[in-house]
Design an enzyme around this catalytic site. Structure first.
Site, PDB file in Angstrom:
ATOM      1  N   ASP A  71       0.929  -1.295   0.014  1.00  0.00           N
ATOM      2  CA  ASP A  71      -0.117  -0.017   0.214  1.00  0.00           C
ATOM      3  C   ASP A  71       0.997   1.407  -0.130  1.00  0.00           C
ATOM      4  OD1 ASP A  71      -2.595   1.022   0.248  1.00  0.00           O
ATOM      5  OD2 ASP A  71      -1.897   1.629   2.351  1.00  0.00           O
ATOM      6  N   GLU A  84       1.705   0.475  -4.822  1.00  0.00           N
ATOM      7  CA  GLU A  84       1.063   1.667  -5.533  1.00  0.00           C
ATOM      8  C   GLU A  84       2.127   2.835  -5.392  1.00  0.00           C
ATOM      9  OE1 GLU A  84      -3.416   2.159  -3.842  1.00  0.00           O
ATOM     10  OE2 GLU A  84      -1.880   2.162  -2.090  1.00  0.00           O
TER      11      GLU A  84
END
Ligand code: CA
Length: 648
Positions: free
Chosen positions: A338, A367
């Site tokens: 994340d 990400e």
């Protein structure tokens, strides 16, 4: 111990001097259990005294410790003590005395915890292994990363629906159940995913997170709020109180996927913690884990209140040890980071290198958005898309392709290539060869058109064109999927994308951030398979997956191999894109050539084919490994559709 003013602590922690004195890399922090004794080790370089408190229960309202044991300084800021006897099942906390006062709480390296993760538990990890665990191994070995096909799901979403036919609804064990069916006899859960043909399931966070009260049933959260990084989430266990049960059940789930030939990817959230003020690491070593400036202001690139100071040696070591632990103890096959753009590249590369030394098949991606963050050292580079060349074995989500195909999330009305957006054919070409503008290798590109964040694909298509009929929306959906599965890179889909998944609120609006919206919005509705459109879409995705798996030429990892083989035809009149792929010399490839035609226009296209006989494998609403019809000379490609042909 050097005395440092409180507001200079951050600078001190990030100084070379501090790191030289207090970096401990023996990899054995936490409670090390054996039948004869348990050794406790905690890194607390600023502490004046440290104790271990032993408890019989994991509840914090149970106040009385059975015993308090004083710890001794060891080296590099580590304190340690041994306690004789078999402590399996005994709960413990650390009591830390420092210039700041007194703090008691959980072990950041706790391998087991009680309910809601307030106290750590000493655990005999071997006793948590399900039957046959020694033989359990990754089904994904000796492959390219671009051989992976990733299915992103939430444990509760997949199992909780009333028509799931799954007994352990919302639980790890629910995904370990074989042979589950809905009321019409269709596969659900584990068997459904296996039948789809994906190689990996990517599960939203299942480390211990804070936002769900484990003493209550039916609460919902995605889980992007870490509390105990080394422990599975208690609300996914049948019993969150006894620390060993969640461990055993998480392992059973992993083993069940492995037996179906599916790898398990864990969504990890190192960029922030649920509450930096109460996070145990930040109390044992005040403020060490987070990026905090001299005025005490937390950096907040994560928009969750705090950013992790991965650039500090013992935060880096913590993250590295954590990933190694999940690989070793839980046999995890991949990690989705994340907001990895908040972590430094050295940390990422160290993780990848150390894991790949023992398990080269483990996947890493994240990400890689560029986010503002107050790094505590100079010259630190972050793991972002634009720095992707600095983390060669780590892949990044390709939002370039997502935005290209469906329109940007930030503009819900914007249309993309598949639903009427124009002027995007060049961008499509770079995405088809696996190198959007920020990337240099298809092995670092995760292609997708929907994930848990923002609108589902079907919702986005619908919102961007409210007057479109269903038939048209289905065409858009198929064209988007066709491109994702045909492109070089690593294809990824959100669970239910293939089932026309929607997230509609009670008032009829669509939900673009359903992290706590509960089962009614989030659950996969297993009765949707009664809708013929839904079944057909599932079959279409299944066909695309089978086609991709059948053609190694689509799964090449090296951009040089791809560039040499692919030719784009500039004969088109409008937005359609035609490419020819030469398969010569690709190991295991049965085709001599592939021809791929993507037609986003509202009219059919006559396309002249290169000479020779062609088999049609993808056309209109059908896809797969079977020959749907022969073609020679030219073909008609239907409006808003893709066609893929094979020459033997
Ligand atoms: Ca929890």
């Amino acid at each position: 111990m050097v005395t440092i003013e409180k507001n200079k602590l951050g600078e001190w922690y990030s100084s070379e001097e501090f790191e030289k004195l207090y970096t401990y890399l023996e990899g054995n922090l936490g409670a090390e259990w054996t039948r004869e004794k348990t050794i406790f080790r905690v890194w607390a370089p600023t502490a004046e005294k440290v104790f271990v408190n032993l408890y019989s229960g994991g509840f914090t309202d149970e106040k009385e410790a059975i015993e308090q044991i004083v710890m001794k300084p060891y080296r590099n800021g580590v304190w340690t003590v041994e306690k004789e006897g078999n402590l399996h099942g005994t709960f413990y906390t650390y009591l830390v005395l420092s210039a700041d006062g007194e703090w008691e709480g959980c072990d950041p390296y706790a391998k087991a915890v009680g309910v809601n993760g307030e106290r750590a538990m000493v655990v005999d990890l071997d006793s948590t292994n399900p039957e046959g665990w020694e033989m359990d191994k990754s089904p994904f070995q000796n492959k390219n990363v671009t051989d992976a096909i990733i299915y992103e799901a939430h444990i509760r979403d997949l199992t909780v629906h009333k028509d799931s036919g799954i007994k352990n609804k919302g639980k790890f064990l629910g995904l370990a159940e074989e042979g589950t069916i809905n009321s019409k006899g269709d596969n659900t859960g584990l068997d459904y995913i296996a039948d789809l043909g994906v190689t990996h399931v990517h599960l939203l966070p299942f480390f211990d997170y804070a936002s769900v009260d484990e003493t209550k049933d039916g609460q919902y959260n995605w889980g992007y709020d870490p509390k105990n990084f080394f422990v599975p989430e208690g609300s996914y266990a049948t019993d969150p109180y006894h620390g060993d049960i969640r461990i055993r059940e998480a392992k059973k789930m992993v083993a069940a996927f492995h037996q179906k030939g599916i790898g398990v990817i864990m969504d990890v959230v190192f960029n922030h913690v649920y509450d930096a003020e109460t996070f145990c690491f930040n109390n044992i070593v005040p403020g060490y884990f987070s990026r905090i400036d001299n005025d005490g202001i937390y950096s907040n690139g994560s928009i969750c209140g705090n950013d992790t100071a991965s650039e500090r040696s013992m935060v880096r070591e913590y993250i590295v040890q954590n990933v190694l632990y999940w690989v070793d103890e839980y046999h995890i096959d991949g990690f989705r980071f994340d907001l990895v753009g908040l972590l430094d590249i050295r940390t990422i590369n160290e993780i990848v290198e150390r894991v790949h030394t023992i398990r080269p098949e483990v996947l890493f991606y994240g990400e890689g958005w560029t986010m503002p963050t107050n790094v505590t050292k100079a010259g630190i580079k972050m793991a972002t898309q634009k720095n992707s060349y600095l983390t060669p074995r780590f892949a990044y989500f390709n939002d370039t392709m997502r935005n290209l195909l469906r329109g940007r999330n930030s503009d819900t009305n914007e249309r993309g290539y598949v639903n009427g957006g124009t002027g995007r054919a060049d961008c499509l070409k770079s995405n088809l060869i696996g190198i959007p503008y920020w990337a240099c290798s298809p092995g670092q590109v995760v292609n997708y058109v929907s994930c848990h964040d923002d609108l589902t694909l079907f919702d986005k298509l619908q919102v961007a064109e409210p007057k479109a009929d269903r038939t048209t929306l289905l065409q858009y959906n198929r064209l988007a999927a066709g491109i994702v599965f045909a492109a070089a890179g690593i294809p990824f889909l959100q669970a239910g994308e293939e089932l026309l998944r929607r997230k509609v609120n009670a008032d009829g609006t669509v939900n673009s951030n359903s992290y706590d919206a509960g089962d009614s919005i989030n659950a996969i509705s297993w009765d949707c398979l009664q809708d013929p459109d839904c079944r057909k879409m599932r079959d279409y995705y299944k066909g695309l997956i089978a086609f991709r798996k059948n053609h190694p030429v689509l799964r090449l990892e090296d951009i040089r191999d791809i560039r040499d083989r692919i030719t784009f035809y500039d004969i088109q009149q409008g937005e359609e894109t035609i490419c020819l792929i030469d398969c010569k010399g690709v190991a295991g490839e049965s085709a001599r050539k592939l021809c791929m035609i993507f037609n986003p226009e509202r009219e059919k296209k006559e396309v002249f084919l290169p000479k020779g006989n062609w088999e049609i494998h993808v056309s209109d609403d059908k896809a797969g490994t079977e020959n749907l019809g022969e073609a020679d000379g030219r073909v008609t490609v239907l409006p808003v559709s893709c066609m893929i042909l094979v020459q033997r």
